[in-house]
Design a protein around this motif. Structure first.
Motif, PDB file in Angstrom:
ATOM      1  N   MET A 150      -7.833   3.315 -10.413  1.00  0.00           N
ATOM      2  CA  MET A 150      -8.015   2.353  -9.524  1.00  0.00           C
ATOM      3  C   MET A 150      -6.928   1.546  -9.638  1.00  0.00           C
ATOM      4  O   MET A 150      -6.399   1.186 -10.651  1.00  0.00           O
ATOM      5  CB  MET A 150      -9.462   1.874  -9.746  1.00  0.00           C
ATOM      6  CG  MET A 150      -9.564   0.791 -10.757  1.00  0.00           C
ATOM      7  SD  MET A 150     -11.167  -0.055 -11.019  1.00  0.00           S
ATOM      8  CE  MET A 150     -12.210   1.436 -11.626  1.00  0.00           C
ATOM      9  N   TYR A 151      -6.713   0.853  -8.517  1.00  0.00           N
ATOM     10  CA  TYR A 151      -5.583  -0.214  -8.530  1.00  0.00           C
ATOM     11  C   TYR A 151      -6.072  -1.267  -7.540  1.00  0.00           C
ATOM     12  O   TYR A 151      -6.491  -1.060  -6.549  1.00  0.00           O
ATOM     13  CB  TYR A 151      -4.315   0.447  -8.289  1.00  0.00           C
ATOM     14  CG  TYR A 151      -3.895   0.976  -7.002  1.00  0.00           C
ATOM     15  CD1 TYR A 151      -3.215   0.226  -6.038  1.00  0.00           C
ATOM     16  CD2 TYR A 151      -4.338   2.228  -6.741  1.00  0.00           C
ATOM     17  CE1 TYR A 151      -3.094   0.710  -4.680  1.00  0.00           C
ATOM     18  CE2 TYR A 151      -3.983   2.930  -5.452  1.00  0.00           C
ATOM     19  CZ  TYR A 151      -3.297   2.084  -4.451  1.00  0.00           C
ATOM     20  OH  TYR A 151      -2.973   2.613  -3.319  1.00  0.00           O
ATOM     21  N   LEU A 152      -5.553  -2.376  -7.971  1.00  0.00           N
ATOM     22  CA  LEU A 152      -5.872  -3.837  -7.046  1.00  0.00           C
ATOM     23  C   LEU A 152      -4.456  -3.677  -6.189  1.00  0.00           C
ATOM     24  O   LEU A 152      -3.544  -3.952  -6.602  1.00  0.00           O
ATOM     25  CB  LEU A 152      -5.916  -4.923  -7.837  1.00  0.00           C
ATOM     26  CG  LEU A 152      -6.402  -6.165  -7.309  1.00  0.00           C
ATOM     27  CD1 LEU A 152      -7.856  -6.012  -6.841  1.00  0.00           C
ATOM     28  CD2 LEU A 152      -6.419  -7.352  -8.063  1.00  0.00           C
ATOM     29  N   ASP A 153      -4.599  -3.389  -4.995  1.00  0.00           N
ATOM     30  CA  ASP A 153      -3.740  -3.700  -3.977  1.00  0.00           C
ATOM     31  C   ASP A 153      -3.466  -5.087  -3.310  1.00  0.00           C
ATOM     32  O   ASP A 153      -4.436  -5.533  -2.701  1.00  0.00           O
ATOM     33  CB  ASP A 153      -3.772  -2.552  -2.902  1.00  0.00           C
ATOM     34  CG  ASP A 153      -2.624  -2.527  -1.592  1.00  0.00           C
ATOM     35  OD1 ASP A 153      -1.670  -2.841  -1.939  1.00  0.00           O
ATOM     36  OD2 ASP A 153      -2.825  -1.999  -0.668  1.00  0.00           O
ATOM     37  N   ILE A 154      -2.364  -5.670  -3.815  1.00  0.00           N
ATOM     38  CA  ILE A 154      -2.233  -7.181  -3.398  1.00  0.00           C
ATOM     39  C   ILE A 154      -1.174  -7.278  -2.409  1.00  0.00           C
ATOM     40  O   ILE A 154      -0.072  -6.648  -2.355  1.00  0.00           O
ATOM     41  CB  ILE A 154      -1.523  -7.944  -4.709  1.00  0.00           C
ATOM     42  CG1 ILE A 154      -2.520  -7.699  -5.868  1.00  0.00           C
ATOM     43  CG2 ILE A 154      -1.422  -9.395  -4.263  1.00  0.00           C
ATOM     44  CD1 ILE A 154      -2.074  -8.262  -6.807  1.00  0.00           C
ATOM     45  N   ALA A 155      -1.500  -7.994  -1.198  1.00  0.00           N
ATOM     46  CA  ALA A 155      -0.788  -8.157  -0.106  1.00  0.00           C
ATOM     47  C   ALA A 155      -0.953  -9.813   0.569  1.00  0.00           C
ATOM     48  O   ALA A 155      -1.631 -10.377  -0.210  1.00  0.00           O
ATOM     49  CB  ALA A 155      -1.127  -7.298   1.228  1.00  0.00           C
ATOM     50  N   SER A 156      -0.033 -10.046   1.189  1.00  0.00           N
ATOM     51  CA  SER A 156       0.279 -11.600   1.669  1.00  0.00           C
ATOM     52  C   SER A 156      -1.322 -12.090   2.186  1.00  0.00           C
ATOM     53  O   SER A 156      -1.696 -13.229   2.136  1.00  0.00           O
ATOM     54  CB  SER A 156       1.287 -11.725   2.402  1.00  0.00           C
ATOM     55  OG  SER A 156       1.171 -11.144   3.465  1.00  0.00           O
ATOM     56  N   ASP A 157      -1.887 -11.125   3.027  1.00  0.00           N
ATOM     57  CA  ASP A 157      -3.216 -11.474   3.636  1.00  0.00           C
ATOM     58  C   ASP A 157      -4.328 -11.044   2.890  1.00  0.00           C
ATOM     59  O   ASP A 157      -5.282 -10.971   3.453  1.00  0.00           O
ATOM     60  CB  ASP A 157      -2.972 -10.817   4.994  1.00  0.00           C
ATOM     61  CG  ASP A 157      -3.080  -9.185   4.915  1.00  0.00           C
ATOM     62  OD1 ASP A 157      -2.945  -8.632   3.953  1.00  0.00           O
ATOM     63  OD2 ASP A 157      -3.093  -8.561   6.109  1.00  0.00           O
ATOM     64  N   GLY A 158      -4.290 -10.692   1.728  1.00  0.00           N
ATOM     65  CA  GLY A 158      -5.411 -10.431   0.745  1.00  0.00           C
ATOM     66  C   GLY A 158      -5.290  -9.389  -0.164  1.00  0.00           C
ATOM     67  O   GLY A 158      -4.167  -8.944  -0.509  1.00  0.00           O
ATOM     68  N   LEU A 159      -6.496  -8.703  -0.540  1.00  0.00           N
ATOM     69  CA  LEU A 159      -6.204  -7.783  -1.511  1.00  0.00           C
ATOM     70  C   LEU A 159      -7.283  -6.605  -1.036  1.00  0.00           C
ATOM     71  O   LEU A 159      -8.525  -6.911  -0.513  1.00  0.00           O
ATOM     72  CB  LEU A 159      -6.264  -8.223  -2.882  1.00  0.00           C
ATOM     73  CG  LEU A 159      -7.572  -9.028  -3.430  1.00  0.00           C
ATOM     74  CD1 LEU A 159      -8.613  -8.222  -3.862  1.00  0.00           C
ATOM     75  CD2 LEU A 159      -6.755  -9.992  -4.691  1.00  0.00           C
TER      76      LEU A 159
END
Length: 104
Positions: A1-10
């Motif tokens: 599993m991985y936490l996908d981080i973006a400017s508009d959330g995760l």
């Protein structure tokens, strides 16, 4: 599993995979932006070395809810226990360290 981080959330991707845990981002996010997204989403904090994210175990469970198969809880608990044995949990034992990677 991985936490996908973006400017508009995760989002938590591949939550059924309890053999691997990391955090990643694609965009050109600086440490301050990454920290803000994590805090705004109650999903942890960036480490001082900026190479890891400390993710609350409760946040991983929350983000995985409704996305995982039956029996996942036992597999997740085993993953957290392995992290504990390797020293990857915080002192309180309620957050797990995940390596932070920039995807290309």
């Amino acid at each position: 599993m991985y936490l996908d981080i973006a400017s508009d959330g995760l989002d938590l991707r591949q939550p059924e995979n309890t053999r691997d845990l990391y955090a990643s981002y694609y965009e050109r996010l600086g440490p301050e932006q990454i920290q803000k997204v994590l805090v705004d989403n109650d999903a942890g904090e960036l480490s001082e070395d900026r190479q890891h994210v400390m993710i609350p175990v409760a946040a991983l469970r929350r983000l995985a809810a409704g996305k995982v198969p039956e029996g996942w809880d036992a597999e997740f608990d085993a993953m957290i226990e392995k992290a504990r044995e390797r020293g990857w949990l915080n002192e309180a034992g309620d957050a797990v360290q995940a390596h932070l990677e920039r995807e290309r």
